[in-house]
Design an enzyme around this catalytic site. Structure first.
Site, PDB file in Angstrom:
ATOM      1  N   TYR A   1       8.162  -7.145   5.099  1.00  0.00           N
ATOM      2  CA  TYR A   1       7.189  -6.923   6.187  1.00  0.00           C
ATOM      3  C   TYR A   1       7.375  -7.960   7.285  1.00  0.00           C
ATOM      4  O   TYR A   1       6.593  -8.897   7.420  1.00  0.00           O
ATOM      5  CB  TYR A   1       5.768  -7.027   5.593  1.00  0.00           C
ATOM      6  CG  TYR A   1       4.658  -6.529   6.498  1.00  0.00           C
ATOM      7  CD1 TYR A   1       4.701  -5.262   7.055  1.00  0.00           C
ATOM      8  CD2 TYR A   1       3.541  -7.318   6.772  1.00  0.00           C
ATOM      9  CE1 TYR A   1       3.675  -4.799   7.867  1.00  0.00           C
ATOM     10  CE2 TYR A   1       2.508  -6.862   7.585  1.00  0.00           C
ATOM     11  CZ  TYR A   1       2.584  -5.592   8.132  1.00  0.00           C
ATOM     12  OH  TYR A   1       1.568  -5.125   8.929  1.00  0.00           O
TER      13      TYR A   1
ATOM     14  N   GLU B   1      -7.323 -10.672   0.421  1.00  0.00           N
ATOM     15  CA  GLU B   1      -6.626 -11.049   1.658  1.00  0.00           C
ATOM     16  C   GLU B   1      -7.088 -10.090   2.757  1.00  0.00           C
ATOM     17  O   GLU B   1      -7.199  -8.888   2.551  1.00  0.00           O
ATOM     18  CB  GLU B   1      -5.106 -10.990   1.462  1.00  0.00           C
ATOM     19  CG  GLU B   1      -4.618 -12.056   0.495  1.00  0.00           C
ATOM     20  CD  GLU B   1      -3.098 -12.099   0.357  1.00  0.00           C
ATOM     21  OE1 GLU B   1      -2.402 -11.370   1.087  1.00  0.00           O
ATOM     22  OE2 GLU B   1      -2.621 -12.864  -0.504  1.00  0.00           O
TER      23      GLU B   1
ATOM     24  N   HIS C   1      -0.496   7.355   4.594  1.00  0.00           N
ATOM     25  CA  HIS C   1      -1.437   7.868   3.587  1.00  0.00           C
ATOM     26  C   HIS C   1      -1.871   9.273   3.969  1.00  0.00           C
ATOM     27  O   HIS C   1      -1.468   9.800   5.017  1.00  0.00           O
ATOM     28  CB  HIS C   1      -2.626   6.915   3.433  1.00  0.00           C
ATOM     29  CG  HIS C   1      -3.409   6.713   4.694  1.00  0.00           C
ATOM     30  ND1 HIS C   1      -4.468   7.507   5.040  1.00  0.00           N
ATOM     31  CD2 HIS C   1      -3.266   5.822   5.714  1.00  0.00           C
ATOM     32  CE1 HIS C   1      -4.959   7.102   6.214  1.00  0.00           C
ATOM     33  NE2 HIS C   1      -4.235   6.083   6.640  1.00  0.00           N
TER      34      HIS C   1
ATOM     35  N   ASP D   1       3.612   0.925   7.427  1.00  0.00           N
ATOM     36  CA  ASP D   1       3.203   1.538   8.708  1.00  0.00           C
ATOM     37  C   ASP D   1       4.344   1.815   9.697  1.00  0.00           C
ATOM     38  O   ASP D   1       4.141   2.551  10.662  1.00  0.00           O
ATOM     39  CB  ASP D   1       2.148   0.678   9.451  1.00  0.00           C
ATOM     40  CG  ASP D   1       0.844   0.542   8.681  1.00  0.00           C
ATOM     41  OD1 ASP D   1       0.693   1.223   7.647  1.00  0.00           O
ATOM     42  OD2 ASP D   1      -0.013  -0.239   9.109  1.00  0.00           O
TER      43      ASP D   1
ATOM     44  N   ASP E   1      -7.626  -7.876   6.251  1.00  0.00           N
ATOM     45  CA  ASP E   1      -6.844  -6.901   7.032  1.00  0.00           C
ATOM     46  C   ASP E   1      -6.722  -7.297   8.492  1.00  0.00           C
ATOM     47  O   ASP E   1      -5.795  -6.849   9.181  1.00  0.00           O
ATOM     48  CB  ASP E   1      -7.518  -5.528   6.985  1.00  0.00           C
ATOM     49  CG  ASP E   1      -7.499  -4.921   5.596  1.00  0.00           C
ATOM     50  OD1 ASP E   1      -6.539  -5.136   4.856  1.00  0.00           O
ATOM     51  OD2 ASP E   1      -8.482  -4.226   5.255  1.00  0.00           O
TER      52      ASP E   1
ATOM     53  N   TRP F   1      -3.055  10.178   7.370  1.00  0.00           N
ATOM     54  CA  TRP F   1      -2.129   9.853   8.468  1.00  0.00           C
ATOM     55  C   TRP F   1      -1.010  10.903   8.450  1.00  0.00           C
ATOM     56  O   TRP F   1      -1.089  11.908   9.153  1.00  0.00           O
ATOM     57  CB  TRP F   1      -1.619   8.412   8.291  1.00  0.00           C
ATOM     58  CG  TRP F   1      -0.833   7.841   9.441  1.00  0.00           C
ATOM     59  CD1 TRP F   1      -0.341   8.518  10.524  1.00  0.00           C
ATOM     60  CD2 TRP F   1      -0.444   6.471   9.609  1.00  0.00           C
ATOM     61  NE1 TRP F   1       0.321   7.654  11.348  1.00  0.00           N
ATOM     62  CE2 TRP F   1       0.273   6.396  10.821  1.00  0.00           C
ATOM     63  CE3 TRP F   1      -0.617   5.304   8.865  1.00  0.00           C
ATOM     64  CZ2 TRP F   1       0.818   5.188  11.288  1.00  0.00           C
ATOM     65  CZ3 TRP F   1      -0.077   4.107   9.328  1.00  0.00           C
ATOM     66  CH2 TRP F   1       0.626   4.057  10.538  1.00  0.00           C
TER      67      TRP F   1
ATOM     68  N   ARG G   1       6.076  -5.884  15.142  1.00  0.00           N
ATOM     69  CA  ARG G   1       5.426  -5.290  13.972  1.00  0.00           C
ATOM     70  C   ARG G   1       4.039  -4.748  14.325  1.00  0.00           C
ATOM     71  O   ARG G   1       3.371  -5.274  15.205  1.00  0.00           O
ATOM     72  CB  ARG G   1       5.298  -6.381  12.897  1.00  0.00           C
ATOM     73  CG  ARG G   1       4.899  -5.863  11.534  1.00  0.00           C
ATOM     74  CD  ARG G   1       4.910  -6.983  10.516  1.00  0.00           C
ATOM     75  NE  ARG G   1       3.846  -7.932  10.735  1.00  0.00           N
ATOM     76  CZ  ARG G   1       3.786  -9.138  10.143  1.00  0.00           C
ATOM     77  NH1 ARG G   1       4.746  -9.520   9.319  1.00  0.00           N
ATOM     78  NH2 ARG G   1       2.785  -9.939  10.384  1.00  0.00           N
ATOM     79  N   ASP G   2       3.640  -3.726  13.598  1.00  0.00           N
ATOM     80  CA  ASP G   2       2.300  -3.150  13.753  1.00  0.00           C
ATOM     81  C   ASP G   2       2.109  -2.663  15.191  1.00  0.00           C
ATOM     82  O   ASP G   2       1.116  -2.990  15.850  1.00  0.00           O
ATOM     83  CB  ASP G   2       1.243  -4.217  13.387  1.00  0.00           C
ATOM     84  CG  ASP G   2      -0.065  -3.598  12.893  1.00  0.00           C
ATOM     85  OD1 ASP G   2      -0.075  -2.397  12.593  1.00  0.00           O
ATOM     86  OD2 ASP G   2      -1.075  -4.328  12.816  1.00  0.00           O
TER      87      ASP G   2
ATOM     88  N   SER H   1      -1.962  -7.118  12.704  1.00  0.00           N
ATOM     89  CA  SER H   1      -0.841  -7.641  11.925  1.00  0.00           C
ATOM     90  C   SER H   1       0.423  -7.817  12.761  1.00  0.00           C
ATOM     91  O   SER H   1       1.532  -7.781  12.226  1.00  0.00           O
ATOM     92  CB  SER H   1      -0.570  -6.746  10.711  1.00  0.00           C
ATOM     93  OG  SER H   1      -1.560  -6.953   9.733  1.00  0.00           O
TER      94      SER H   1
HETATM   95  C1  BGC Z   1      -1.110  -9.097   6.944  1.00  0.00           C
HETATM   96  C2  BGC Z   1      -0.091  -9.936   6.234  1.00  0.00           C
HETATM   97  C3  BGC Z   1      -0.478 -10.102   4.782  1.00  0.00           C
HETATM   98  C4  BGC Z   1      -0.728  -8.769   4.144  1.00  0.00           C
HETATM   99  C5  BGC Z   1      -1.216  -8.888   2.725  1.00  0.00           C
HETATM  100  C6  BGC Z   1      -1.328  -7.797   6.220  1.00  0.00           C
HETATM  101  O1  BGC Z   1      -2.376  -7.103   6.795  1.00  0.00           O
HETATM  102  O2  BGC Z   1      -0.699  -8.858   8.253  1.00  0.00           O
HETATM  103  O3  BGC Z   1      -0.013 -11.179   6.844  1.00  0.00           O
HETATM  104  O4  BGC Z   1       0.524 -10.779   4.083  1.00  0.00           O
HETATM  105  O5  BGC Z   1      -1.677  -8.041   4.880  1.00  0.00           O
HETATM  106  O6  BGC Z   1      -2.458  -9.471   2.649  1.00  0.00           O
END
Ligand code: BGC
Length: 473
Positions: free
Chosen positions: A197, A426, A295, A249, A428, A298, A202-203, A209
Site C-alpha cells: 500500500y 487503527e 466491495h 482501492d 480510517d 462499489w 494513493r487514494d 489515506s
Molecule cells: C491508512 C494506513 C494504515 C491502514 C491500516 C489506512 O487507512 O491510510 O496508513 O496503515 O489504514 O490501518
C-alpha cells in the site's frame, strides 16, 4: 493577512507547551490550503503555519511522542513498547501463532509452482507483534475488567500488516525471521499476511489515506524501489509463505472514478505499479497475491461487474498471467457483511447487497475471462450491520463491532479465507477539517469523532469494536 499572522505567532509558545494526552497528536502536518482558506483566524489556523502542527509536541506522562507517518505523531503508551509505524522495536520473544481452521496437507513454499488449492491450507498465521503491542497498550487503558480481558484477546487474532510507507519495510524482515523460527519449532509452516500500500498519488478519489509518493515527483520510481525492498526482505525467507493484498482501492478507483482528475491522471502509473508489484512478487515463489477489488457497494453494482472483470483480467494477462496471483480481496477496511441476514436498507437497488452476492456475481465473469476467481474477504469490522446512513460511508463508522473471526472454513468454495485485513482500532481518517488529509466522510454524522489520522490508534473506536463484537469476544 501575512502580517496579521506574524503578529499572532507571538502567542504560540503558550500553546506549544501544553501536553497532549495519551493517543493524542504531538506533531505532524496540517494543510496550508485549508488554513489559509478559512477566516477569521483561529488558533487552529495558526497551528497550520508552515504546514506543520504548532500544537503540543510533548506527551502526558506515561506516553511517548512517536512518529506514525509524515502527517501525524501520536502519544503512545510508553510501557507498550511503542506502536508507531516505522519506529517500533519488536521484541525477539516468540509470539503465539494461530490457525484459522482445520488444516490438511502442507505444501512446500518457495517453489515456482503454486499450490493448486487454498494457499492457507496447512499453515499457521503469524501474529504481527506491532498490532499485538497496539492492542496490549489499548487494553492497559481500559478500566472495566471484562472489557479489558476481551480487548486483550484481540491480540491473538491475526490481521494483515499494512506497509503504507517505505520506512516500515525493514519490519517485514523482522516478522519473517520470527515467523521462520516459529515454523521450524512447531513443524507447521507459517504465513505472514501483508498489504502492499504505497502507490504514488494513493487514494486518488479521497484524501484520508493520501500517501508519501507523488507521480509528479518521481513516484513510479519510488514505488518500484519500495517493491524491490519488499522483495529483498521476502527472498531471505523462502520457508515462510506470504499472502499479500495488493493496493486497496486502486483498481476499483480506475473502474469507477476516472471522472476524478487525480484518478485519471494516475491511471497509467497505477497500472504500471500494480503490474510491477505482482510480477516481482510472483518471481519469489512464496507470495500469493490477491488484488483488491473494492466491495459489494462499489464494484458490486451490476453495471460495474463487467468493467471490473475486464480491468482485472487485462492487467493480469498483460502482466503475463503471474501464477501466484490467486484472486481478489474484497471488503478491505469496509463494513459489509459476508452474508447479511437481511439486506441493509442502504443497499437498496443493488441485488448484490453483501459480499457473497458480490463474489457470486463477479466470480463467473472473471472465470470466463480467464482470471483466477478465488477470494478473501475482510470481516474484521463487519460485526454490526445497518449502522451506516449511506453505503458509501467508509470512515470510522460509529457503532462498529469486530466481526467473524478469520477462518478458512468459509462455507463457500470461492472464498479461500475470511480475514481481518484492517487492524481494528487503527483509524480510517482524521475528522480534523484543518488537516492536510481531511476527508469529509470522516466528519459525517455516522463517523465516530474526534478521530485521529488514518492508520493511527483510535482508542474510543477500538473499545466500541470490542464491546460490540459479533460474535462476542
Ligand atoms: C491508512 C494506513 C494504515 C491502514 C491500516 C489506512 O487507512 O491510510 O496508513 O496503515 O489504514 O490501518
Amino acid at each position: 493577512m501575512f502580517t496579521s499572522l506574524l503578529a499572532l505567532v507571538a502567542i504560540l509558545p503558550a500553546f506549544v507547551k501544553a501536553q497532549s494526552p495519551i493517543w493524542g497528536q504531538c506533531g505532524g502536518k496540517l494543510s496550508l490550503l485549508a488554513s489559509t482558506m478559512n477566516a477569521p483566524y483561529s488558533l487552529r489556523h495558526l497551528q497550520a503555519k508552515d504546514g506543520f502542527l504548532a500544537g503540543p509536541t510533548t506527551c502526558a506522562s506515561g506516553s511517548t511522542c512517536t512518529v506514525s507517518n509524515p502527517y501525524y505523531s501520536q502519544c503512545l503508551p510508553s510501557s507498550a513498547g511503542g506502536g508507531g509505524g516505522g519506529t517500533t522495536t519488536v521484541g525477539t520473544t516468540t509470539t503465539p501463532t494461530t490457525t484459522i481452521g482445520t488444516t490438511t496437507a502442507s505444501a512446500p513454499t518457495g517453489s515456482q509452482t503454486p499450490d493448486a488449492g487454498n494457499p492457507y491450507l496447512g499453515h499457521n498465521i503469524y501474529l504481527t507483534p506491532f498490532y499485538a503491542a497496539e492492542v496490549t497498550a489499548a487494553a492497559a487503558n481500559i478500566t472495566d475488567a471484562t472489557t479489558k480481558a476481551k480487548a486483550l484477546s484481540v491480540a491473538k487474532i491475526p490481521t494483515f500488516t499494512w506497509f503504507d510507507t517505505v520506512a516500515k519495510v525493514p519490519d517485514l524482515g523482522t516478522y519473517l525471521a520470527d515467523a521462520s523460527a516459529q515454523g521450524k519449532s512447531s513443524g507447521t509452516p507459517m504465513i505472514v499476511q501483508i498489504i502492499v500500500y504505497d502507490l504514488p498519488d494513493r487514494d486518488c478519489a479521497a484524501a484520508a489515506s493520501n500517501g508519501e509518493f507523488s507521480i509528479a515527483n518521481n513516484g513510479q520510481a519510488n514505488y518500484f524501489n519500495y517493491i524491490d525492498q519488499l522483495v529483498a526482505q521476502i527472498q531471505k525467507f523462502p520457508d515462510v509463505r506470504v499472502v499479500a493484498i495488493i493496493e486497496p482501492d486502486s483498481l476499483a478507483n480506475l473502474v469507477t472514478n476516472l471522472s476524478v482528475q487525480k484518478c485519471a491522471n494516475a491511471q497509467t502509473t497505477y497500472l504500471a505499479c500494480v503490474t510491477y508489484a505482482i510480477q516481482q512478487l510472483n518471481k519469489l515463489g512464496n507470495v500469493y497475491s490477491y488484488l483488491d477489488a473494492g466491495h459489494a457497494g462499489w464494484l458490486g453494482w451490476p453495471a460495474n461487474l463487467s468493467p471490473a472483470a475486464q480491468l482485472f483480467t487485462s492487467l493480469y494477462k498483460n502482466a503475463g498471467s503471474p501464477s501466484f496471483v490467486r484472486g481478489l480481496a474484497t471488503n478491505v477496511a469496509n463494513y459489509n457483511a459476508l452474508q447479511a441476514a437481511t439486506p441493509d436498507p442502504i443497499t437498496q437497488g443493488n441485488p448484490n447487497y453483501d459480499e457473497i452476492h458480490y463474489i457470486n456475481a463477479l466470480g463467473p465473469v472473471l472465470s470466463s475471462a480467464g482470471f483466477p476467481a478465488h477470494f478473501i474477504v475482510d470481516q474484521g469490522r463487519s460485526g454490526v450491520q445497518n449502522i451506516r446512513q449511506q453505503w458509501g460511508d467508509w470512515c470510522n463508522v460509529k457503532g462498529s463491532g469486530f466481526g467473524q473471526r478469520p477462518t478458512i472454513n468459509t462455507g463457500f468454495s470461492a472464498i479461500d479465507a475470511v480475514v481481518w485485513a484492517k487492524p481494528g482500532g487503527e483509524c480510517d481518517g482524521t475528522s480534523n477539517s484543518s488537516a492536510a488529509r481531511f476527508d469529509f466522510h470522516c466528519a459525517l454524522a455516522d463517523a465516530d469523532q474526534p478521530a485521529p489520522e488514518a492508520g493511527t490508534w483510535f482508542q474510543e473506536f477500538f473499545v466500541t469494536l470490542v464491546t460490540k463484537a459479533n460474535p462476542p469476544l
